[in-house]
Structures are given as structure tokens and as C-alpha cells.
Design a protein around this motif. Structure first.
Motif, PDB file in Angstrom:
ATOM      1  N   SER A  88       1.046  -1.098   0.248  1.00  0.00           N
ATOM      2  CA  SER A  88       0.136  -0.020  -0.273  1.00  0.00           C
ATOM      3  C   SER A  88       0.591   0.795   0.253  1.00  0.00           C
ATOM      4  O   SER A  88       2.357   1.607   0.308  1.00  0.00           O
ATOM      5  CB  SER A  88      -1.026   0.096   1.366  1.00  0.00           C
ATOM      6  OG  SER A  88      -0.335   0.313   2.113  1.00  0.00           O
ATOM      7  N   PRO A  89      -0.235   2.454  -0.590  1.00  0.00           N
ATOM      8  CA  PRO A  89       1.146   3.388  -0.937  1.00  0.00           C
ATOM      9  C   PRO A  89       1.802   3.948   1.137  1.00  0.00           C
ATOM     10  O   PRO A  89       2.700   4.732   0.753  1.00  0.00           O
ATOM     11  CB  PRO A  89       0.444   5.012  -0.994  1.00  0.00           C
ATOM     12  CG  PRO A  89      -1.184   3.998  -1.437  1.00  0.00           C
ATOM     13  CD  PRO A  89      -0.634   2.717  -1.380  1.00  0.00           C
ATOM     14  N   ALA A  90       0.884   3.802   1.837  1.00  0.00           N
ATOM     15  CA  ALA A  90       1.667   3.912   3.242  1.00  0.00           C
ATOM     16  C   ALA A  90       2.554   3.105   3.766  1.00  0.00           C
ATOM     17  O   ALA A  90       3.807   3.902   4.207  1.00  0.00           O
ATOM     18  CB  ALA A  90      -0.087   4.128   4.686  1.00  0.00           C
ATOM     19  N   ALA A  91       2.356   1.962   3.436  1.00  0.00           N
ATOM     20  CA  ALA A  91       3.706   0.768   4.004  1.00  0.00           C
ATOM     21  C   ALA A  91       4.875   1.563   3.059  1.00  0.00           C
ATOM     22  O   ALA A  91       6.254   1.281   3.460  1.00  0.00           O
ATOM     23  CB  ALA A  91       3.115  -0.322   3.572  1.00  0.00           C
ATOM     24  N   ALA A  92       4.813   1.673   1.347  1.00  0.00           N
ATOM     25  CA  ALA A  92       5.617   1.746   0.266  1.00  0.00           C
ATOM     26  C   ALA A  92       6.484   2.669   1.443  1.00  0.00           C
ATOM     27  O   ALA A  92       7.833   3.148   1.257  1.00  0.00           O
ATOM     28  CB  ALA A  92       5.391   1.668  -0.848  1.00  0.00           C
TER      29      ALA A  92
END
Length: 281
Positions: free
Chosen positions: A178-182
Motif C-alpha cells: 500500500s502507499p502508506a507501507a511503501a
């Protein structure tokens, strides 16, 4: 929530960058990230574990903000054990628990077998022993690695991402994040150059490893683990960590608890509360 403190650990090949969460009076926990990740991989999980442990997550050599090796050098798997031992020594920890994800889990589990007197407890996420190969793979892999290493100077320049969002999107595609994890990994894994950002990790990390262990060697090594161990695996299983193989490895560890949680390979970033609850339980 615990706020991270940046550290620099001086070791024999340069500096290992690190982040620390939790009170220094708490029992020590050294966190080891996965291949081409960095200490930012634990940004979501570490604050949740910092109620019980002082968590220090290092950037392994060539990753994140840590030093790269000298020109012409190889990144050998076994050399990461030097990073673990050096980090423990510089931090003044004669004995500590180890937390590892993926490559970090492989390293933590083998280090615990090699130096059982230095490991209190093992917390493993998607990793128990390293990737292996068959005897038929040995010769072609060795040639491929030597050819890649020799040709490294001819590689194209690093790709420049004009915005951080562009780099985050690339990491999402590469690892199904996900963008937050990346974002947690990318913010610590890029450096600014003219025109944008490039990856800060040493490109030589992508050269094929010239040698790997056989599965029998890994099983023999894992039998040396004495520390209580908690292994968390993603459900469905990651393709290169098949259930049968991981169960056979788990069976070699005398005191091991196995938990499967819904998610992907980076489930500690995507669902940190569930992973923390399992590890703290």
C-alpha cells in the motif's frame, strides 16, 4: 506512541544507521529488516513493541542510511552476521532479543543458532532460515553471479524519480505494498540528487548471491536455536516460503510458536497491530 531516535553505530566497515524506540531501561530488542528494505520497515510495529522492549532497528550494510562497501567488494550473506554482532557490541548488549523480517528473519534465526548465548528470544516475521538452492543450481548460479559482478561497472545510471510519490508508486508495484507501507521504506531509502531522488541502497545488493545453502544445511543449523521463538507467517503463504518447507523448518526449532495472519509478505507494515498483538501475546 514512542518517538524514534536516530543512531549511528561505528563498525569496522563504516557506519550502521539505526532507529531506537522505547526506554533504554527496557530489555533490548535488535530489529533486522528485509532485503532492499531498511529500518523504516519497523516504523509501524516498533512503537507498539516499545512498551515491552527497547527496540533498535538497524539499516544493514548497503541499505538505507548505512555505509556502502568499498568499490569492488561483494555483499556476502554471511557478512551480515558481523553487522549483528557489531551492533550488539556497540550498543553494549551482551544478550538481547532479535526481531527479523524476511532476510532479517533468516539472519536472526541463524545468528541465534550460531551464538545462542547472545540471544534471549526470537521474534520472526516471514523468515526462518535463508533461501536455499539445489546442487543442480550451484554451478550456473556461481557463473551468473561472477558475470554480474564483473559487469557491474557497465550498468546504467540509477533511475531518477522526479517526485517522492513516483518512487513510492514504484515500490508499491515492486512489492505489492500500500502507499502508506511503501512510504515508510522509501523515505529512508532514497537520496536527493539533481532532478529528484534515487535509491540510497547500494545497487550491488541486486547481484545474484554466488552461493546459497542447501535445505539440509539450513535444517541442521536451525536445530541449534535455543531461544524461545515466535514465527509469524502471512496467510496466504508467500510463494518462496511454501507452507511445507516452513513447517519442516519450524519443526527443527525446539521451542517455537507459529502464528499465521492474513496479509502479504510485509504484513508487519500493512497490519502492525495484529502482528504486535501476536508477538506480545
Amino acid at each position: 506512541m514512542s518517538v524514534a531516535e536516530e543512531l549511528e553505530l561505528d563498525v569496522n566497515h563504516g557506519v550502521l544507521a539505526a532507529r531506537r524506540w522505547g526506554a533504554t531501561s527496557l530489555p533490548p530488542l535488535l530489529a533486522l529488516h528485509g532485503w532492499l528494505d531498511n529500518a523504516g520497515s519497523f516504523d509501524a510495529l516498533a512503537p507498539l513493541l516499545a512498551t515491552r522492549w527497547q527496540v533498535v532497528a538497524i539499516d544493514l550494510r548497503g541499505h538505507g542510511l548505512s555505509s556502502h562497501l568499498a568499490a569492488g567488494a561483494w555483499y556476502h550473506y554471511v557478512d551480515y552476521f558481523d553487522d549483528i554482532r557489531a551492533a550488539l557490541d556497540v550498543l553494549g548488549w551482551s544478550r538481547a532479543s532479535l526481531l527479523g523480517h524476511s532476510l532479517g528473519g533468516a539472519l536472526a534465526s541463524q545468528f541465534a543458532a550460531i551464538y545462542p548465548e547472545r540471544v534471549e528470544r526470537l521474534l520472526l516475521i516471514e523468515g526462518l532460515g535463508p533461501l536455499t538452492y539445489t546442487l543442480e543450481d550451484a554451478l550456473p548460479r556461481l557463473r551468473q553471479a561472477l558475470d554480474q559482478h564483473a559487469a557491474f561497472a557497465l550498468r546504467r545510471p540509477l533511475r531518477v524519480y522526479t517526485t517522492l510519490d513516483e518512487a513510492i508508486h514504484a515500490r508499491c508495484l515492486a512489492n505489492d505494498l500500500s502507499p502508506a507501507a511503501a512510504r515508510a521504506i522509501v523515505l529512508r531509502g532514497v537520496r536527493e540528487v539533481e532532478g529528484g531522488w534515487v535509491w540510497s541502497s547500494d545497487p550491488r545488493l541486486t547481484v545474484v548471491s554466488p552461493q546459497r545453502y542447501t535445505e539440509d544445511e539450513v535444517l541442521a543449523t536451525l536445530a541449534g536455536i535455543q531461544a524461545p521463538t515466535h514465527l509469524v507467517l502471512a496467510d496466504p503463504a508467500t510463494s518462496y516460503l511454501p507452507l511445507a518447507m516452513m513447517q519442516a523448518r519450524a519443526d527443527r526449532v525446539a521451542d517455537l510458536r507459529l502464528t499465521r495472519l492474513p496479509g502479504n509478505h510485509h504484513l508487519h507494515l500493512e497490519n502492525a497491530p495484529a502482528v504486535a498483538a501476536a508477538l506480545l501475546g
